[in-house]
Design a protein around this motif. Structure first.
Motif, PDB file in Angstrom:
ATOM      1  N   LEU A 121       0.670  -1.341   0.117  1.00 52.07           N
ATOM      2  CA  LEU A 121       0.020  -0.063   0.109  1.00 52.07           C
ATOM      3  C   LEU A 121       0.820   1.216   0.071  1.00 52.07           C
ATOM      4  N   PRO A 122       0.317   2.375  -0.601  1.00 55.45           N
ATOM      5  CA  PRO A 122       1.029   3.650  -0.633  1.00 55.45           C
ATOM      6  C   PRO A 122       1.066   4.173   0.803  1.00 55.45           C
ATOM      7  N   GLY A 123       1.826   5.048   1.226  1.00 56.64           N
ATOM      8  CA  GLY A 123       1.615   5.489   2.668  1.00 56.64           C
ATOM      9  C   GLY A 123       0.465   6.620   2.665  1.00 56.64           C
ATOM     10  N   ASN A 124      -0.182   6.940   1.638  1.00 60.76           N
ATOM     11  CA  ASN A 124      -1.421   7.939   1.938  1.00 60.76           C
ATOM     12  C   ASN A 124      -2.518   7.632   1.148  1.00 60.76           C
ATOM     13  N   ASP A 125      -3.616   7.972   1.654  1.00 63.51           N
ATOM     14  CA  ASP A 125      -5.011   8.132   0.820  1.00 63.51           C
ATOM     15  C   ASP A 125      -4.713   8.496  -0.765  1.00 63.51           C
ATOM     16  N   PHE A 126      -5.312   8.023  -1.640  1.00 62.09           N
ATOM     17  CA  PHE A 126      -5.196   8.647  -2.854  1.00 62.09           C
ATOM     18  C   PHE A 126      -6.378   8.539  -3.504  1.00 62.09           C
ATOM     19  N   TRP A 127      -6.651   9.503  -4.736  1.00 66.37           N
ATOM     20  CA  TRP A 127      -7.514   9.282  -5.918  1.00 66.37           C
ATOM     21  C   TRP A 127      -6.539   8.777  -7.153  1.00 66.37           C
ATOM     22  N   LEU A 128      -7.119   7.785  -7.902  1.00 70.95           N
ATOM     23  CA  LEU A 128      -6.162   7.525  -9.096  1.00 70.95           C
ATOM     24  C   LEU A 128      -7.246   7.842 -10.373  1.00 70.95           C
ATOM     25  N   LEU A 129      -6.947   8.635 -11.246  1.00 69.15           N
ATOM     26  CA  LEU A 129      -7.714   8.870 -12.376  1.00 69.15           C
ATOM     27  C   LEU A 129      -7.318   8.584 -13.536  1.00 69.15           C
ATOM     28  N   ASP A 130      -8.070   7.688 -14.262  1.00 71.43           N
ATOM     29  CA  ASP A 130      -7.652   7.143 -15.498  1.00 71.43           C
ATOM     30  C   ASP A 130      -6.578   6.315 -15.441  1.00 71.43           C
ATOM     31  N   LEU A 133      -3.359   9.754 -13.346  1.00 69.50           N
ATOM     32  CA  LEU A 133      -2.771  10.715 -12.530  1.00 69.50           C
ATOM     33  C   LEU A 133      -3.456  10.259 -10.899  1.00 69.50           C
ATOM     34  N   VAL A 134      -2.341  10.477  -9.905  1.00 67.90           N
ATOM     35  CA  VAL A 134      -2.505  10.063  -8.517  1.00 67.90           C
ATOM     36  C   VAL A 134      -2.385  11.382  -7.648  1.00 67.90           C
ATOM     37  N   GLN A 135      -3.420  11.490  -7.193  1.00 73.98           N
ATOM     38  CA  GLN A 135      -3.614  12.725  -6.111  1.00 73.98           C
ATOM     39  C   GLN A 135      -3.549  12.068  -4.760  1.00 73.98           C
ATOM     40  N   PHE A 136      -2.512  12.061  -3.900  1.00 67.71           N
ATOM     41  CA  PHE A 136      -2.070  11.792  -2.670  1.00 67.71           C
ATOM     42  C   PHE A 136      -2.923  12.590  -1.859  1.00 67.71           C
ATOM     43  N   HIS A 137      -3.332  12.417  -0.731  1.00 72.97           N
ATOM     44  CA  HIS A 137      -3.864  13.249   0.449  1.00 72.97           C
ATOM     45  C   HIS A 137      -3.101  13.082   1.717  1.00 72.97           C
ATOM     46  N   GLY A 149      -2.062  19.507   1.606  1.00 71.03           N
ATOM     47  CA  GLY A 149      -2.901  18.425   1.868  1.00 71.03           C
ATOM     48  C   GLY A 149      -2.712  17.552   0.685  1.00 71.03           C
ATOM     49  N   LYS A 150      -2.531  18.077  -0.435  1.00 70.24           N
ATOM     50  CA  LYS A 150      -2.603  17.328  -1.660  1.00 70.24           C
ATOM     51  C   LYS A 150      -1.160  17.174  -2.516  1.00 70.24           C
ATOM     52  N   GLU A 151      -0.759  16.142  -3.033  1.00 66.32           N
ATOM     53  CA  GLU A 151       0.269  16.081  -3.747  1.00 66.32           C
ATOM     54  C   GLU A 151      -0.134  15.218  -5.268  1.00 66.32           C
ATOM     55  N   ARG A 152       0.119  15.545  -6.229  1.00 63.17           N
ATOM     56  CA  ARG A 152      -0.354  15.134  -7.579  1.00 63.17           C
ATOM     57  C   ARG A 152       1.180  14.307  -8.112  1.00 63.17           C
ATOM     58  N   THR A 153       0.727  13.270  -8.962  1.00 62.31           N
ATOM     59  CA  THR A 153       1.839  12.836  -9.851  1.00 62.31           C
ATOM     60  C   THR A 153       1.452  11.794 -10.949  1.00 62.31           C
ATOM     61  N   THR A 154       1.910  11.990 -11.847  1.00 61.13           N
ATOM     62  CA  THR A 154       1.976  11.051 -12.926  1.00 61.13           C
ATOM     63  C   THR A 154       2.981   9.784 -13.281  1.00 61.13           C
ATOM     64  N   ASP A 155       3.926   9.745 -12.118  1.00 61.12           N
ATOM     65  CA  ASP A 155       4.975   8.985 -12.108  1.00 61.12           C
ATOM     66  C   ASP A 155       4.471   7.616 -12.429  1.00 61.12           C
TER      67      ASP A 155
END
Length: 181
Positions: A121-130, A133-137, A149-155
């Protein structure tokens, strides 16, 4: 037209969701959230044991149209929650208001933390879109939004981790209608 890299970093979540075409998945892993927009409803639930299921109150008037619009466009929206058992008062509250998530068009599952021990599991809650794109909370220790409060990545590695984690939790999870607290 898809958002470019700069727009992905500056867009609101509503804009990100509007740019989503296939899937939006959300993984929650905390047993307590203390974000301001639900504080009054949570306090009332603690006093009365009765959830506020009025979709015109709290944060729902902003959230429900976003979800309904996405689902109408064909986006599959799923939310999974990993929880400790017995559950906290907050999780009892969250479970009690989940019918509003369902009404908006989300599908929700619950997974006992004991059944998640072998999931990466990643260390934080997240949204994954399509799956792009991940938006970590990020939250404080008391459950409120952190200053950043929010961090975004396409890594690709982060996207792959979040995709695998969510799908495993989803496969093991219990549909909301069958999960009791």
């Amino acid at each position: 037209m898809p958002l470019n890299a700069q727009q992905l970093n500056t867009a609101t979540f509503a804009e990100l969701l509007a740019d989503t075409h296939r899937t939006a998945v959300h993984l929650e892993m905390r047993d307590l959230y203390a974000v301001g927009d639900e504080a009054d409803d949570y306090a009332a639930f603690l006093r009365t044991g009765v959830p506020n299921l009025d979709p015109a109150r709290s944060f729902w008037p902003q959230w429900m149209p976003l979800v309904k619009d996405a689902v109408a466009r064909g986006v599959v929206m799923r939310r999974a929650r990993i929880v400790s058992e017995p559950v906290t008062d907050y999780i009892r509250y969250e479970h009690a208001i989940t019918p509003l998530n369902l009404l908006a068009g989300e599908d929700v599952r619950w997974l006992s933390r004991r059944r998640a021990s072998d999931i990466s599991l990643p260390g934080n809650d997240f949204w994954l879109l399509d799956d792009r794109l991940v938006q970590f909370h990020h939250f404080t220790g008391t459950g409120d939004w952190a200053a950043d409060g929010k961090e975004r990545t396409t890594d690709p590695a982060a996207v792959a981790l979040c995709h695998a984690a969510f799908e495993t939790v989803w496969e093991r999870g219990t549909p909301h209608e069958k999960y009791t607290v």
